[in-house]
Design a protein around this motif. Structure first.
Motif, PDB file in Angstrom:
ATOM      1  N   TYR A 237      -7.616  10.812 -28.219  1.00  0.00           N
ATOM      2  CA  TYR A 237      -7.313  10.388 -26.850  1.00  0.00           C
ATOM      3  C   TYR A 237      -5.874  10.755 -26.493  1.00  0.00           C
ATOM      4  CZ  TYR A 237      -6.322   7.282 -22.898  1.00  0.00           C
ATOM      5  OH  TYR A 237      -5.941   6.783 -21.677  1.00  0.00           O
ATOM      6  N   VAL A 238      -5.717  11.544 -25.435  1.00  0.00           N
ATOM      7  CA  VAL A 238      -4.388  11.904 -24.942  1.00  0.00           C
ATOM      8  C   VAL A 238      -4.072  11.009 -23.747  1.00  0.00           C
ATOM      9  CG1 VAL A 238      -2.939  13.722 -23.980  1.00  0.00           C
ATOM     10  CG2 VAL A 238      -4.662  14.287 -25.714  1.00  0.00           C
ATOM     11  N   PHE A 239      -2.930  10.307 -23.815  1.00  0.00           N
ATOM     12  CA  PHE A 239      -2.558   9.378 -22.754  1.00  0.00           C
ATOM     13  C   PHE A 239      -2.216  10.133 -21.470  1.00  0.00           C
ATOM     14  CE2 PHE A 239      -2.351   6.766 -26.386  1.00  0.00           C
ATOM     15  CZ  PHE A 239      -2.192   5.442 -26.029  1.00  0.00           C
ATOM     16  N   PRO A 240      -2.520   9.542 -20.312  1.00  0.00           N
ATOM     17  CA  PRO A 240      -2.132  10.172 -19.038  1.00  0.00           C
ATOM     18  C   PRO A 240      -0.615  10.191 -18.871  1.00  0.00           C
ATOM     19  CG  PRO A 240      -3.010   7.958 -18.674  1.00  0.00           C
ATOM     20  CD  PRO A 240      -3.241   8.281 -20.117  1.00  0.00           C
ATOM     21  N   ASP A 241      -0.130  11.068 -18.006  1.00  0.00           N
ATOM     22  CA  ASP A 241       1.318  11.229 -17.810  1.00  0.00           C
ATOM     23  C   ASP A 241       1.993   9.934 -17.379  1.00  0.00           C
ATOM     24  OD1 ASP A 241       1.246  13.847 -18.548  1.00  0.00           O
ATOM     25  OD2 ASP A 241       1.091  14.639 -16.503  1.00  0.00           O
ATOM     26  N   TRP A 242       1.313   9.149 -16.535  1.00  0.00           N
ATOM     27  CA  TRP A 242       1.944   7.930 -16.021  1.00  0.00           C
ATOM     28  C   TRP A 242       2.248   6.940 -17.147  1.00  0.00           C
ATOM     29  CZ3 TRP A 242      -0.319   3.298 -17.033  1.00  0.00           C
ATOM     30  CH2 TRP A 242      -1.682   3.256 -17.257  1.00  0.00           C
ATOM     31  N   SER A 243       1.467   6.967 -18.223  1.00  0.00           N
ATOM     32  CA  SER A 243       1.710   6.038 -19.337  1.00  0.00           C
ATOM     33  C   SER A 243       2.977   6.435 -20.100  1.00  0.00           C
ATOM     34  CB  SER A 243       0.505   5.977 -20.270  1.00  0.00           C
ATOM     35  OG  SER A 243       0.248   7.241 -20.845  1.00  0.00           O
ATOM     36  N   ASN A 244       3.253   7.750 -20.183  1.00  0.00           N
ATOM     37  CA  ASN A 244       4.504   8.193 -20.793  1.00  0.00           C
ATOM     38  C   ASN A 244       5.700   7.789 -19.939  1.00  0.00           C
ATOM     39  OD1 ASN A 244       3.846   9.899 -23.294  1.00  0.00           O
ATOM     40  ND2 ASN A 244       2.450  10.744 -21.774  1.00  0.00           N
ATOM     41  N   HIS A 245       5.540   7.883 -18.622  1.00  0.00           N
ATOM     42  CA  HIS A 245       6.607   7.448 -17.717  1.00  0.00           C
ATOM     43  C   HIS A 245       6.841   5.947 -17.859  1.00  0.00           C
ATOM     44  CE1 HIS A 245       5.329  11.125 -15.108  1.00  0.00           C
ATOM     45  NE2 HIS A 245       6.154  11.472 -16.089  1.00  0.00           N
ATOM     46  N   LEU A 246       5.727   5.190 -17.975  1.00  0.00           N
ATOM     47  CA  LEU A 246       5.834   3.744 -18.173  1.00  0.00           C
ATOM     48  C   LEU A 246       6.548   3.442 -19.484  1.00  0.00           C
ATOM     49  CD1 LEU A 246       5.074   0.835 -17.332  1.00  0.00           C
ATOM     50  CD2 LEU A 246       2.906   1.149 -18.554  1.00  0.00           C
TER      51      LEU A 246
END
Length: 583
Positions: free
Chosen positions: A534-543
């Motif tokens: 599972y690759v996390f969405p970009d917004w989760s990295n920003h969070l």
């Protein structure tokens, strides 16, 4: 300086001390009596004693030592170091690991113990030595709080496994359970851990019911109860301060050693165990040419010893003033690293057995992180005679490893804030309750169907770059702004001798350079969030970066606040916030 006052001061000669205190008050900086009034009979080379104050102290010296060892020796000693050692050249990995321990790990460990013991303050108020850097204290308190949000959940998983093991047949032993998928098997090599993987994924975490971090679902009632049990244990361990927590560690800090020893003896009797131990220790010097090996050694030493979380400062602040914290630093940091090495024998003897039993190479069974202790090791245990007993013993070890580390983190938060706000200190039990159960409610996000994704995010961002940055600033603040010479004089007042040239050089040059190297290396090797496939969405990295910055921002924000609020000319303000007025 205080150290220049005559040792035989008496009668009228005591007036300069009073004037010193008045000067401090006029300069708008408040200090505790411990750091102002020199003791009668104190002179160069002679050990001093602190004035009496109402701060509690450890009941016995062993309480402190066990608390520090219990905090430093955590789950990573079992699930991370052995694999890193195996992956990075076996015995050759011990070369960079020991080097970084001696030139950076021990000096930072020693620095924090001495800092807390001399000033008898938590992570925030200890920065009366240089008010400009007080934001560092707040940053590490916030980071310690964040770590508790997911670390307590890992303890709850261990507790769940412990309760699940209390059956005549371990629940992950067969494929006849309602949570197993139709393709459950325990025979094919490519699905070596199919049963145990399905147990944690579908029975414990219910990860199959979540589509990702955007789809968390409700908290699982069984994990919630385990989490509640962990929080209740933490509360009653900490509510009376070090008088209560100092007794709990007699169990939580010693139990892992007993269990590791028992597991090692059992593992050594298994067929194939020597194959695993040989793989663990096999020396490949060529690996040392790889920068990644040195980066792994540096980061492992840093996170393993636990400098920078405010815990060592908090624990040592309850020591007696003339306690020999130099000896404590050497002893406890050495015990921590030896434990990591020793645990590798218990782990790899069993991995060798698994490889032999399944007819595969060690590389096919060796891994690190939660996968080692929640998938591979339970699978190995399930094949042993008396598997229920060995499972219970193993998960008791995991629970106790986690508890005293979590106690340390929570104590850092409680001590750090209650020293800064006296109303919290007067209401310690209530404040401890609020911290413990406030943590519980936020932890509920981590026991949902998609809670594993939240744990992964917090594990990467809450204490990654943020803690490295905070400790780098802390080391610079102590060594370059407060000054190594003045810090050495503080140590001399406590113990009667100054740190040697080696320690002073490490504090001033080597440790900051080491931390800078680790910060740069961790930043360059950083990648986006991922859990299995599972690759996390970009917004989760920003969070995640917002979580990291929420603690780091205290450093510059408090510095700016201090510059703007302290009265006086620019030169006077600089003197007040950058330098201790004792200078």
């Amino acid at each position: 300086r205080m150290g220049s006052l005559p040792s035989d001061a008496s009668g009228p000669q005591q007036h300069p001390e009073v004037e010193l205190i008045l000067v401090k008050d006029q300069n708008g900086v408040q200090y505790t009596s411990t750091s102002i009034i020199p003791t009668p009979g104190l002179r160069a080379g002679l050990q001093g004693t602190a004035p009496e104050d109402d701060r509690e102290t450890w009941g016995k010296k062993i309480d402190f030592l066990l608390s520090v060892i219990g905090f430093a020796v955590d789950l990573a000693n079992v699930w991370r170091f052995p694999y890193l050692c195996y992956k990075n050249g076996g015995g050759a990995f011990l070369i960079p690991y020991t080097l970084f321990l001696v030139i950076a790990g021990m000096p930072l460990f020693y620095m924090e113990l001495a800092l807390g013991q001399y000033h008898r303050e938590g992570a925030a108020t200890v920065w009366k030595i240089c008010p400009f850097f007080k934001g560092v204290g707040y940053a590490v308190i916030i980071i310690a709080l964040y770590v508790g949000f997911y670390y307590n959940v890992i303890i709850a998983w261990s507790l769940y496994y412990l309760f699940s093991s209390m059956t005549s047949e371990l629940p992950w032993l067969t494929c006849d359970n309602y949570w197993n998928s139709p393709n459950c098997t325990s025979h094919k090599k490519h699905t070596l851990y199919n049963r145990t993987y399905l147990f944690i994924k579908r029975r414990v975490l219910h990860l199959h019911e979540s589509g990702g971090i955007h789809d968390l679902g409700p908290p699982r009632w069984d994990l919630t109860l385990c989490l509640l049990a962990v929080v209740i244990i933490l509360y009653f361990s900490l509510w009376k301060g070090v008088k209560s927590s100092g007794k709990v560690v007699y169990i939580t800090a010693t139990m892992p050693y007993i269990v590791l020893f028992v597991l090692l003896i059992r593992g050594a009797t298994l067929k194939g165990s020597m194959k695993g131990i040989t793989a663990y220790l096999s020396i490949d010097i060529n690996k040392l040419k790889n920068l990644e090996v040195w980066t792994d050694a540096a980061t492992q030493i840093f996170y393993s010893l636990g400098a920078g979380f405010g815990v060592l400062i908090a624990f040592s602040s309850y020591n007696k003033f003339n306690n020999n914290c130099y000896r404590d630093a050497i002893l406890t940091s050495t015990v921590n690293c030896v434990t990591s090495f020793f645990s590798g024998f218990a782990i790899f003897s069993v991995l060798g057995y698994m490889a032999e039993k399944r007819g595969v190479d060690i590389k096919d069974v060796a891994t690190d992180g939660p996968g080692l202790v929640f998938i591979i090791y339970p699978e190995a245990i399930s094949t042993l005679p008396g598997s229920t007993f060995w499972a219970i013993v193993f998960f008791i070890m995991l629970v106790t490893l986690g508890l005293d580390s979590s106690m340390g983190g929570m104590e850092a938060v409680i001590t750090g804030l209650s020293d800064d706000y006296k109303i919290l200190k007067r209401n310690r039990k209530t404040f401890t309750f609020i911290i413990a159960f406030g943590t519980f409610f936020i932890c509920l996000l981590c026991v949902t169907n998609g809670g594993m994704y939240v744990v992964t995010l917090l594990d990467k961002y809450a204490a990654g770059t943020a803690i490295l940055f905070a400790v780098l600033i802390e080391a610079i603040g102590v060594a370059w702004f407060y000054g190594v010479d003045r810090f050495s004089e503080d140590i001399e007042r406590m113990m009667g001798f100054k740190p040697g040239l080696y320690w002073r050089l490490c504090w001033k040059f080597v440790s900051p350079a080491f931390l800078l190297f680790v910060v740069i290396a961790s930043t360059l090797t950083s990648s986006g969030l991922k859990y299995n496939d599972y690759v996390f969405p970009d917004w989760s990295n920003h969070l995640g970066w917002m979580v990291a910055l929420s603690s780091m921002m205290f450093v510059p924000c408090y510095a700016i606040y201090k510059f703007l609020t302290v009265p006086g000319t620019l030169k006077e303000v600089r003197m007040k916030v950058l330098q201790n007025v004792e200078k």
